[in-house]
Design a protein around this motif. Structure first.
Motif, PDB file in Angstrom:
ATOM      1  N   PHE A 197      44.363  42.330  48.003  1.00 49.24           N
ATOM      2  CA  PHE A 197      44.954  41.609  46.872  1.00 49.24           C
ATOM      3  C   PHE A 197      44.509  40.154  46.955  1.00 49.24           C
ATOM      4  O   PHE A 197      44.303  39.623  48.040  1.00 49.24           O
ATOM      5  CB  PHE A 197      46.487  41.706  46.853  1.00 49.24           C
ATOM      6  CG  PHE A 197      47.155  41.032  48.022  1.00 49.24           C
ATOM      7  CD1 PHE A 197      47.456  39.678  47.993  1.00 49.24           C
ATOM      8  CD2 PHE A 197      47.505  41.754  49.158  1.00 49.24           C
ATOM      9  CE1 PHE A 197      48.067  39.045  49.068  1.00 49.24           C
ATOM     10  CE2 PHE A 197      48.122  41.143  50.236  1.00 49.24           C
ATOM     11  CZ  PHE A 197      48.396  39.785  50.196  1.00 49.24           C
ATOM     12  N   ASP A 198      44.331  39.533  45.818  1.00 50.83           N
ATOM     13  CA  ASP A 198      43.936  38.138  45.738  1.00 50.83           C
ATOM     14  C   ASP A 198      44.229  37.663  44.319  1.00 50.83           C
ATOM     15  O   ASP A 198      43.839  38.335  43.359  1.00 50.83           O
ATOM     16  CB  ASP A 198      42.444  37.974  46.045  1.00 50.83           C
ATOM     17  CG  ASP A 198      42.007  36.522  46.050  1.00 50.83           C
ATOM     18  OD1 ASP A 198      42.009  35.909  47.127  1.00 50.83           O
ATOM     19  OD2 ASP A 198      41.682  35.996  44.968  1.00 50.83           O
ATOM     20  N   PRO A 199      44.947  36.560  44.156  1.00 58.28           N
ATOM     21  CA  PRO A 199      45.328  36.140  42.804  1.00 58.28           C
ATOM     22  C   PRO A 199      44.145  35.852  41.888  1.00 58.28           C
ATOM     23  O   PRO A 199      44.286  35.929  40.665  1.00 58.28           O
ATOM     24  CB  PRO A 199      46.171  34.890  43.045  1.00 58.28           C
ATOM     25  CG  PRO A 199      45.806  34.418  44.415  1.00 58.28           C
ATOM     26  CD  PRO A 199      45.472  35.652  45.183  1.00 58.28           C
ATOM     27  N   GLU A 200      42.987  35.550  42.463  1.00 59.77           N
ATOM     28  CA  GLU A 200      41.805  35.279  41.651  1.00 59.77           C
ATOM     29  C   GLU A 200      40.906  36.509  41.520  1.00 59.77           C
ATOM     30  O   GLU A 200      40.543  36.911  40.419  1.00 59.77           O
ATOM     31  CB  GLU A 200      41.008  34.116  42.267  1.00 59.77           C
ATOM     32  CG  GLU A 200      41.768  32.812  42.360  1.00 59.77           C
ATOM     33  CD  GLU A 200      42.125  32.236  41.001  1.00 59.77           C
ATOM     34  OE1 GLU A 200      41.364  32.487  40.041  1.00 59.77           O
ATOM     35  OE2 GLU A 200      43.149  31.554  40.898  1.00 59.77           O
ATOM     36  N   ASP A 201      40.526  37.086  42.646  1.00 57.05           N
ATOM     37  CA  ASP A 201      39.523  38.150  42.643  1.00 57.05           C
ATOM     38  C   ASP A 201      40.100  39.558  42.566  1.00 57.05           C
ATOM     39  O   ASP A 201      39.404  40.494  42.150  1.00 57.05           O
ATOM     40  CB  ASP A 201      38.652  38.043  43.893  1.00 57.05           C
ATOM     41  CG  ASP A 201      37.900  36.727  43.957  1.00 57.05           C
ATOM     42  OD1 ASP A 201      37.525  36.210  42.886  1.00 57.05           O
ATOM     43  OD2 ASP A 201      37.701  36.211  45.081  1.00 57.05           O
ATOM     44  N   GLU A 202      41.343  39.752  42.975  1.00 54.46           N
ATOM     45  CA  GLU A 202      41.981  41.075  42.958  1.00 54.46           C
ATOM     46  C   GLU A 202      43.460  40.912  42.629  1.00 54.46           C
ATOM     47  O   GLU A 202      44.338  41.167  43.449  1.00 54.46           O
ATOM     48  CB  GLU A 202      41.802  41.767  44.313  1.00 54.46           C
ATOM     49  CG  GLU A 202      42.159  43.242  44.347  1.00 54.46           C
ATOM     50  CD  GLU A 202      41.228  44.123  43.531  1.00 54.46           C
ATOM     51  OE1 GLU A 202      41.732  44.774  42.603  1.00 54.46           O
ATOM     52  OE2 GLU A 202      40.017  44.144  43.815  1.00 54.46           O
ATOM     53  N   PRO A 203      43.777  40.438  41.407  1.00 56.58           N
ATOM     54  CA  PRO A 203      45.180  40.177  41.060  1.00 56.58           C
ATOM     55  C   PRO A 203      45.971  41.473  40.925  1.00 56.58           C
ATOM     56  O   PRO A 203      45.670  42.316  40.091  1.00 56.58           O
ATOM     57  CB  PRO A 203      45.070  39.435  39.722  1.00 56.58           C
ATOM     58  CG  PRO A 203      43.753  39.853  39.149  1.00 56.58           C
ATOM     59  CD  PRO A 203      42.842  40.091  40.316  1.00 56.58           C
ATOM     60  N   ARG A 204      46.985  41.619  41.765  1.00 56.83           N
ATOM     61  CA  ARG A 204      47.773  42.846  41.796  1.00 56.83           C
ATOM     62  C   ARG A 204      49.254  42.527  41.958  1.00 56.83           C
ATOM     63  O   ARG A 204      49.627  41.552  42.606  1.00 56.83           O
ATOM     64  CB  ARG A 204      47.331  43.741  42.964  1.00 56.83           C
ATOM     65  CG  ARG A 204      45.890  44.217  42.857  1.00 56.83           C
ATOM     66  CD  ARG A 204      45.709  45.220  41.738  1.00 56.83           C
ATOM     67  NE  ARG A 204      44.309  45.621  41.566  1.00 56.83           N
ATOM     68  CZ  ARG A 204      43.900  46.574  40.723  1.00 56.83           C
ATOM     69  NH1 ARG A 204      44.799  47.213  39.984  1.00 56.83           N
ATOM     70  NH2 ARG A 204      42.621  46.865  40.622  1.00 56.83           N
ATOM     71  N   THR A 205      50.082  43.381  41.384  1.00 57.33           N
ATOM     72  CA  THR A 205      51.523  43.276  41.591  1.00 57.33           C
ATOM     73  C   THR A 205      51.912  44.129  42.796  1.00 57.33           C
ATOM     74  O   THR A 205      51.146  45.008  43.219  1.00 57.33           O
ATOM     75  CB  THR A 205      52.287  43.777  40.363  1.00 57.33           C
ATOM     76  OG1 THR A 205      52.098  45.208  40.242  1.00 57.33           O
ATOM     77  CG2 THR A 205      51.821  43.085  39.082  1.00 57.33           C
ATOM     78  N   PRO A 206      53.098  43.917  43.347  1.00 58.05           N
ATOM     79  CA  PRO A 206      53.535  44.766  44.456  1.00 58.05           C
ATOM     80  C   PRO A 206      53.565  46.249  44.099  1.00 58.05           C
ATOM     81  O   PRO A 206      53.309  47.100  44.965  1.00 58.05           O
ATOM     82  CB  PRO A 206      54.931  44.234  44.768  1.00 58.05           C
ATOM     83  CG  PRO A 206      54.898  42.806  44.329  1.00 58.05           C
ATOM     84  CD  PRO A 206      54.036  42.804  43.108  1.00 58.05           C
ATOM     85  N   TYR A 207      53.859  46.580  42.840  1.00 65.59           N
ATOM     86  CA  TYR A 207      53.909  47.990  42.451  1.00 65.59           C
ATOM     87  C   TYR A 207      52.524  48.626  42.470  1.00 65.59           C
ATOM     88  O   TYR A 207      52.365  49.786  42.869  1.00 65.59           O
ATOM     89  CB  TYR A 207      54.550  48.123  41.070  1.00 65.59           C
ATOM     90  CG  TYR A 207      56.008  47.735  41.064  1.00 65.59           C
ATOM     91  CD1 TYR A 207      56.955  48.518  41.716  1.00 65.59           C
ATOM     92  CD2 TYR A 207      56.436  46.574  40.435  1.00 65.59           C
ATOM     93  CE1 TYR A 207      58.300  48.159  41.737  1.00 65.59           C
ATOM     94  CE2 TYR A 207      57.771  46.203  40.442  1.00 65.59           C
ATOM     95  CZ  TYR A 207      58.705  46.997  41.100  1.00 65.59           C
ATOM     96  OH  TYR A 207      60.023  46.629  41.127  1.00 65.59           O
TER      97      TYR A 207
END
Length: 363
Positions: free
Chosen positions: A243-253
């Motif tokens: 996960f990465d807010p720039e390259d792999e933006p994902r929520t906990p779900y």
């Protein structure tokens, strides 16, 4: 600006460790070999220097409220000595970091310690300060990352080794609990936690006394290479990659850690995550096991038998324990549930693989 160095950098070099850059730190990647170090942790015990992890201490009358409003789990449930895994999310519910939160022994006002991932300590310190001031809360926030070293003793023999070094004090620490104890005479904040799937302990020790604690354990030294293969076998997330807010933006779900989200609390990103929980997600964090030769890697595409896109991998390796190629990544919730036969595109060639729910090994 040069790389930050752990306090044991010279000691590791004397042991002929090889080094790598990680999160702005120069850290040992292996001492002997990744396979040797991995096997030691699974079969006996290994010792890691993880001083690249951050340490931020939060205390004061409003410490519980500040921690609760900036992490996804319910810190109000923690008693002194309790430990909790949580995510730190933005307004859209995207994971900025994942962290362990410790409720420290009380000395008046509540005190907490949380552990940002490598290179995130300054970012999280600033975030805590800015929100504290915006909300007008009475809490002290202190970045102690370069005051404490962090060592991790992991493996089935770890409880015995820890007990020998602490005159039995660690025997009283349960899983996901923490306490202060003396390790080879050094006062250490000791938690029964880890990132390998094995039993073990993580020791926060004064920076200048790290060598004393490191030398107290007679077992295989391990680097970040084995730490990665061990966590991959367990399906644990790696910040900045899975996960990465720039390259792999994902929520906990999406990331498979929705259980860290307590929607009965108020925190940054809560409303967005409530909508995600209600509506569902298009992709979920899954595992794949290749059935043909090849090693899955970060960025590899996953397709169906007709070559239609199903998702992509964020991590992968040849599992030292299983002797099989394994990968982690985000796959279509509807089209690639566990049990589905898929193809991982390895250097342009589709390789047959099965979708599974991590972990890959039973621990």
């Amino acid at each position: 600006m040069g790389l930050r160095k752990p306090p044991l950098r010279t000691l590791h070099a004397d042991r002929d460790a090889s080094f790598t850059e990680f999160g702005g730190w120069e850290m040992p990647v292996e001492f002997d070999s990744i396979r040797t170090e991995h096997a030691a942790v699974r079969e006996s015990a290994g010792l890691f220097d993880v001083s690249h992890m951050g340490e931020i201490r939060v205390s004061g009358p409003d410490a519980t409220e500040l921690m609760g409003r900036l992490t996804t789990n319910d810190v109000s449930e923690l008693d002194p000595g309790d430990t909790q895994y949580a995510c730190i999310t933005d307004d859209d519910g995207i994971i900025l970091d994942d962290t362990m939160v410790f409720r420290l022994p009380d000395e008046g006002d509540p005190q907490y310690l949380f552990i940002p991932n490598a290179g995130h300590d300054a970012e999280m310190y600033t975030r805590w300060i800015e929100y504290r001031d915006e909300w007008g809360l009475d809490a002290s926030v202190h970045d102690a990352t370069e005051e404490w070293a962090m060592l991790a003793l992991q493996g089935p023999d770890a409880p015995t080794l820890a007990a020998e070094a602490t005159d039995g004090a660690t025997n009283a620490i349960d899983r996901f609990q923490a306490a202060f104890c003396d390790v080879a005479g050094v006062r250490s904040f000791t938690s029964r936690t880890g990132y390998t799937g094995e039993d073990g302990f993580e020791f926060l020790v004064p920076w200048d006394e790290a060598e004393t604690v490191w030398s107290a354990f007679d077992c295989q030294p391990c680097g970040l290479g084995a730490r990665d293969t061990l966590r991959l076998e367990m399906g644990f997330l790696l910040s900045g990659q899975d996960f990465d807010p720039e390259d792999e933006p994902r929520t906990p779900y999406e990331a498979g850690v929705g259980w860290t989200v307590d929607l009965d609390t108020e925190f940054v990103g809560r409303d967005a995550l409530e909508a995600v929980e209600r509506e569902g997600v298009d992709e979920r964090f899954r595992g794949v096991v290749l059935q043909q030769r090849g090693v899955p890697r970060h960025g590899y595409e996953v397709v169906d038998a007709d070559g239609e896109h199903l998702g992509h991998l964020t991590s992968g390796t040849m599992s030292p324990t299983l002797g099989e190629p394994i990968g982690l990544g985000y796959l279509s919730t509807e089209q690639a549930p566990p049990g589905t036969r898929v193809r991982v595109v390895v250097r342009g060639e589709p390789k047959q693989a099965n979708v599974v729910t991590p972990p890959f090994i039973n621990k």
